[in-house]
Design a protein around this motif. Structure first.
Motif: not given
Length: 268
Positions: A143-151
């Motif tokens: 999931r992107d929230n495990a890797l990157f800040p939003s946007g």
């Protein structure tokens, strides 16, 4: 006056020297037919007998009649009693070889999936990571929230540990092609850095792949980053939960041998 006995003149004997080359010719013809017969026979013992007869015909100096006597003096072998003792050496067909490689590949990917699942469970990451093995690939979904800040596409410091753990498992299977793909939801993005979801998803895939390749044991030529934008959703974009699922990075280990009829998804 005595009677003189009159002797009739004797006829001269005919020249028989032609018989020698004629007999030799017949011997050679017999030898030829014996060899041809031996070549067509499937019995190994019979082939040895014919080879012996051929050797006798060429080296013994006996004529055709003598050879026939020699041959008739021994009882003919019963070919039904002779069986080849050489074990048959099985040769695998291309299909059999491919099936074996597919079986080995399935075992390799199942082992890798098990290692990943254990890591996810022990690290308490079951809500952020999942794995799926299907007929074409083993997919690690993050999931992107495990890797990157939003946007953004900058990998979080705590996510580097995750990338390192994945890379250590991947280097045990060096012969596979790896695709790192970025995905977004369908909410448009437009800022100074990323004018579209294509750009954001592509950069996220690239940045995470770079972290994986910090492991020098991995071969960069087997890796490829791809940005899919919002065009490969796995959930409904109409809900916040669905959009969260669609924002992800996938690390796909591509099968070399694919057969949809043989292998089905392990997670199904």
């Amino acid at each position: 006056m005595s009677k003189k006995t009159r002797h009739e003149p004797h006829e001269e004997h005919a020249d028989e020297s032609w018989l020698l080359p004629y007999a030799d010719l017949l011997t050679l013809l017999l030898a030829l037919f014996l060899v041809l017969y031996a070549m067509s026979a499937t019995d190994a013992r019979k082939f040895e007998e014919m080879s012996e007869a051929f050797s006798i015909a060429l080296t013994s100096g006996t004529g055709i009649l003598d050879y026939n006597k020699t041959e008739s003096s021994s009882s003919p072998p019963d070919t039904k009693d002779y069986k080849s003792t050489s074990p048959a050496i099985p040769k695998s067909s291309p299909d059999q070889r491919r099936a074996e490689l597919m079986r080995q590949e399935q075992e390799d990917l199942e082992r890798l999936k098990k290692q990943l699942d254990n890591y996810i469970k022990n690290s308490g990451l079951t809500s952020e990571l999942s794995t799926q093995l299907n007929h074409s690939q083993l997919v690690i979904t993050i999931r992107d929230n495990a890797l990157f800040p939003s946007g953004e596409a900058v990998v979080k410091p705590e996510a580097r540990k995750l990338a390192k753990a994945i890379s250590q498992m991947l280097h045990k299977f060096p012969d596979y092609e790896i695709i790192v793909s970025g995905h977004t939801d369908d909410v448009p993005i437009s800022n100074s850095r990323y004018p579209s979801n294509w750009d954001l998803s592509s950069d996220r895939a690239l940045q995470f792949m770079k972290i994986l390749l910090l492991n020098s044991e991995l071969d960069p030529k087997r890796f490829m980053p791809i940005g899919y934008g919002e065009y490969h959703p796995i959930a409904d974009n109409k809900t916040p939960a669905g959009r969260a699922k669609n924002r992800r990075v996938e690390v796909s280990i591509i099968r070399k041998y694919q057969d949809s009829a043989t292998f089905t998804s392990v997670n199904e």
